[in-house]
Design a protein around this motif. Structure first.
Motif, PDB file in Angstrom:
ATOM      1  N   ASP A   1       0.824  -1.220   0.000  1.00  0.00           N
ATOM      2  CA  ASP A   1       0.000   0.000   0.000  1.00  0.00           C
ATOM      3  C   ASP A   1       0.851   1.258   0.000  1.00  0.00           C
ATOM      4  OD1 ASP A   1      -2.351  -1.464  -0.039  1.00  0.00           O
ATOM      5  OD2 ASP A   1      -2.742  -1.231   2.124  1.00  0.00           O
ATOM      6  N   GLU A   2       1.999   1.186   0.653  1.00  0.00           N
ATOM      7  CA  GLU A   2       2.903   2.337   0.728  1.00  0.00           C
ATOM      8  C   GLU A   2       3.882   2.371  -0.436  1.00  0.00           C
ATOM      9  OE1 GLU A   2       4.718   2.180   4.583  1.00  0.00           O
ATOM     10  OE2 GLU A   2       2.762   2.085   5.571  1.00  0.00           O
ATOM     11  N   ASP A   3       3.754   1.417  -1.349  1.00  0.00           N
ATOM     12  CA  ASP A   3       4.612   1.318  -2.524  1.00  0.00           C
ATOM     13  C   ASP A   3       6.091   1.193  -2.140  1.00  0.00           C
ATOM     14  OD1 ASP A   3       4.883   1.019  -5.270  1.00  0.00           O
ATOM     15  OD2 ASP A   3       5.200   3.160  -5.611  1.00  0.00           O
ATOM     16  N   VAL A   4       6.332   0.442  -1.062  1.00  0.00           N
ATOM     17  CA  VAL A   4       7.681   0.169  -0.587  1.00  0.00           C
ATOM     18  C   VAL A   4       8.133  -1.159  -1.180  1.00  0.00           C
ATOM     19  CG1 VAL A   4       9.070  -0.324   1.471  1.00  0.00           C
ATOM     20  CG2 VAL A   4       7.288   1.421   1.558  1.00  0.00           C
ATOM     21  N   ALA A   5       9.370  -1.211  -1.630  1.00  0.00           N
ATOM     22  CA  ALA A   5       9.914  -2.467  -2.136  1.00  0.00           C
ATOM     23  C   ALA A   5       9.928  -3.481  -0.994  1.00  0.00           C
ATOM     24  CB  ALA A   5      11.320  -2.269  -2.674  1.00  0.00           C
ATOM     25  N   ILE A   6       9.409  -4.649  -1.252  1.00  0.00           N
ATOM     26  CA  ILE A   6       9.343  -5.668  -0.227  1.00  0.00           C
ATOM     27  C   ILE A   6      10.667  -6.420  -0.183  1.00  0.00           C
ATOM     28  CG2 ILE A   6       8.161  -7.745   0.573  1.00  0.00           C
ATOM     29  CD1 ILE A   6       5.670  -6.674  -0.832  1.00  0.00           C
ATOM     30  N   SER A   7      11.316  -6.322   0.955  1.00  0.00           N
ATOM     31  CA  SER A   7      12.574  -7.030   1.176  1.00  0.00           C
ATOM     32  C   SER A   7      12.488  -7.695   2.535  1.00  0.00           C
ATOM     33  CB  SER A   7      13.755  -6.049   1.143  1.00  0.00           C
ATOM     34  OG  SER A   7      13.677  -5.162   2.236  1.00  0.00           O
ATOM     35  N   TRP A   8      13.454  -8.562   2.802  1.00  0.00           N
ATOM     36  CA  TRP A   8      13.477  -9.205   4.112  1.00  0.00           C
ATOM     37  C   TRP A   8      13.578  -8.154   5.206  1.00  0.00           C
ATOM     38  CZ3 TRP A   8      11.692 -13.777   3.675  1.00  0.00           C
ATOM     39  CH2 TRP A   8      12.044 -14.612   2.621  1.00  0.00           C
ATOM     40  N   ALA A   9      14.424  -7.161   5.023  1.00  0.00           N
ATOM     41  CA  ALA A   9      14.616  -6.118   6.036  1.00  0.00           C
ATOM     42  C   ALA A   9      13.344  -5.309   6.239  1.00  0.00           C
ATOM     43  CB  ALA A   9      15.763  -5.199   5.624  1.00  0.00           C
ATOM     44  N   ALA A  10      12.694  -4.924   5.150  1.00  0.00           N
ATOM     45  CA  ALA A  10      11.459  -4.142   5.263  1.00  0.00           C
ATOM     46  C   ALA A  10      10.381  -4.940   5.982  1.00  0.00           C
ATOM     47  CB  ALA A  10      10.983  -3.713   3.881  1.00  0.00           C
ATOM     48  N   LEU A  11      10.296  -6.222   5.679  1.00  0.00           N
ATOM     49  CA  LEU A  11       9.286  -7.063   6.301  1.00  0.00           C
ATOM     50  C   LEU A  11       9.552  -7.238   7.799  1.00  0.00           C
ATOM     51  CD1 LEU A  11       6.751  -8.761   6.030  1.00  0.00           C
ATOM     52  CD2 LEU A  11       8.175 -10.654   5.237  1.00  0.00           C
ATOM     53  N   THR A  12      10.787  -7.518   8.172  1.00  0.00           N
ATOM     54  CA  THR A  12      11.090  -7.677   9.602  1.00  0.00           C
ATOM     55  C   THR A  12      10.930  -6.358  10.342  1.00  0.00           C
ATOM     56  OG1 THR A  12      13.468  -7.463   9.155  1.00  0.00           O
ATOM     57  CG2 THR A  12      12.582  -9.695   9.376  1.00  0.00           C
ATOM     58  N   ASP A  13      11.311  -5.242   9.715  1.00  0.00           N
ATOM     59  CA  ASP A  13      11.118  -3.930  10.339  1.00  0.00           C
ATOM     60  C   ASP A  13       9.639  -3.647  10.567  1.00  0.00           C
ATOM     61  OD1 ASP A  13      13.843  -3.490  10.351  1.00  0.00           O
ATOM     62  OD2 ASP A  13      13.824  -2.106   8.646  1.00  0.00           O
ATOM     63  N   ARG A  14       8.820  -3.963   9.579  1.00  0.00           N
ATOM     64  CA  ARG A  14       7.380  -3.725   9.688  1.00  0.00           C
ATOM     65  C   ARG A  14       6.772  -4.591  10.792  1.00  0.00           C
ATOM     66  NH1 ARG A  14       3.803  -0.075   7.483  1.00  0.00           N
ATOM     67  NH2 ARG A  14       5.760   0.351   6.453  1.00  0.00           N
ATOM     68  N   LEU A  15       7.193  -5.835  10.870  1.00  0.00           N
ATOM     69  CA  LEU A  15       6.689  -6.717  11.926  1.00  0.00           C
ATOM     70  C   LEU A  15       7.133  -6.225  13.303  1.00  0.00           C
ATOM     71  CD1 LEU A  15       7.275 -10.149  10.195  1.00  0.00           C
ATOM     72  CD2 LEU A  15       5.045  -9.205  10.847  1.00  0.00           C
ATOM     73  N   GLN A  16       8.382  -5.794  13.410  1.00  0.00           N
ATOM     74  CA  GLN A  16       8.876  -5.258  14.682  1.00  0.00           C
ATOM     75  C   GLN A  16       8.068  -4.026  15.091  1.00  0.00           C
ATOM     76  OE1 GLN A  16      11.311  -6.745  16.592  1.00  0.00           O
ATOM     77  NE2 GLN A  16      10.708  -5.266  18.140  1.00  0.00           N
ATOM     78  N   SER A  17       7.795  -3.149  14.142  1.00  0.00           N
ATOM     79  CA  SER A  17       6.999  -1.954  14.426  1.00  0.00           C
ATOM     80  C   SER A  17       5.595  -2.326  14.874  1.00  0.00           C
ATOM     81  CB  SER A  17       6.918  -1.056  13.190  1.00  0.00           C
ATOM     82  OG  SER A  17       8.179  -0.553  12.865  1.00  0.00           O
ATOM     83  N   ALA A  18       5.049  -3.372  14.271  1.00  0.00           N
ATOM     84  CA  ALA A  18       3.684  -3.790  14.591  1.00  0.00           C
ATOM     85  C   ALA A  18       3.561  -4.262  16.034  1.00  0.00           C
ATOM     86  CB  ALA A  18       3.235  -4.894  13.636  1.00  0.00           C
ATOM     87  N   ILE A  19       4.608  -4.873  16.577  1.00  0.00           N
ATOM     88  CA  ILE A  19       4.490  -5.390  17.940  1.00  0.00           C
ATOM     89  C   ILE A  19       4.992  -4.420  19.003  1.00  0.00           C
ATOM     90  CG2 ILE A  19       4.553  -7.799  17.218  1.00  0.00           C
ATOM     91  CD1 ILE A  19       7.465  -7.907  18.181  1.00  0.00           C
ATOM     92  N   GLU A  20       5.672  -3.354  18.601  1.00  0.00           N
ATOM     93  CA  GLU A  20       6.218  -2.419  19.587  1.00  0.00           C
ATOM     94  C   GLU A  20       5.139  -1.761  20.441  1.00  0.00           C
ATOM     95  OE1 GLU A  20       8.818   0.312  17.578  1.00  0.00           O
ATOM     96  OE2 GLU A  20      10.418  -1.169  17.480  1.00  0.00           O
ATOM     97  N   ASN A  21       4.032  -1.385  19.840  1.00  0.00           N
ATOM     98  CA  ASN A  21       2.968  -0.716  20.586  1.00  0.00           C
ATOM     99  C   ASN A  21       1.761  -1.620  20.812  1.00  0.00           C
ATOM    100  OD1 ASN A  21       4.378   1.787  20.754  1.00  0.00           O
ATOM    101  ND2 ASN A  21       3.834   2.172  18.624  1.00  0.00           N
ATOM    102  N   GLU A  22       1.919  -2.890  20.505  1.00  0.00           N
ATOM    103  CA  GLU A  22       0.828  -3.850  20.658  1.00  0.00           C
ATOM    104  C   GLU A  22       0.608  -4.147  22.140  1.00  0.00           C
ATOM    105  OE1 GLU A  22      -2.243  -5.672  19.901  1.00  0.00           O
ATOM    106  OE2 GLU A  22      -1.147  -5.337  18.026  1.00  0.00           O
ATOM    107  N   THR A  23      -0.647  -4.240  22.543  1.00  0.00           N
ATOM    108  CA  THR A  23      -0.967  -4.561  23.933  1.00  0.00           C
ATOM    109  C   THR A  23      -1.525  -5.975  24.079  1.00  0.00           C
ATOM    110  OG1 THR A  23      -3.154  -3.563  23.682  1.00  0.00           O
ATOM    111  CG2 THR A  23      -1.392  -2.155  24.551  1.00  0.00           C
ATOM    112  N   ASP A  24      -1.987  -6.556  22.990  1.00  0.00           N
ATOM    113  CA  ASP A  24      -2.542  -7.902  23.024  1.00  0.00           C
ATOM    114  C   ASP A  24      -1.403  -8.923  23.057  1.00  0.00           C
ATOM    115  OD1 ASP A  24      -3.434 -10.457  21.432  1.00  0.00           O
ATOM    116  OD2 ASP A  24      -5.294  -9.535  22.175  1.00  0.00           O
TER     117      ASP A  24
END
Length: 83
Positions: free
Chosen positions: A23-46
């Motif tokens: 959606d953000e038109d970012v090239a999908i790479s291993w680094a981008a994917l792991t960074d996105r997953l890390q960001s997703a859990i940083e503020n997660e409360t569940d």
């Protein structure tokens, strides 16, 4: 049963991360994917989503290692494109 739930949730979180990158038109790479997953859990409360996110990161890193050993010398693992 819990492992199946965590595995399914990890797959969902990987899908959400890939969709967000597309959606953000970012090239999908291993680094981008792991960074996105890390960001997703940083503020997660569940706690279930946190565990699933950590599992997803482990799965992606494991896949990086597998793919990296198959493609030595092509690019660094964090720069390899997934698509």
């Amino acid at each position: 049963m819990k492992n199946d739930f965590e595995e399914n949730m990890a797959d969902i979180m990987i899908g959400e991360a890939v969709t967000a990158l597309l959606d953000e038109d970012v090239a999908i790479s291993w680094a981008a994917l792991t960074d996105r997953l890390q960001s997703a859990i940083e503020n997660e409360t569940d706690e279930d989503r946190i565990r699933a996110g950590l599992r997803a990161i482990e799965e992606v890193r494991r896949e990086m290692q597998i793919r990296g050993s198959e493609k030595t010398g092509v690019a660094s693992l964090t720069e390899q494109k997934l698509h």
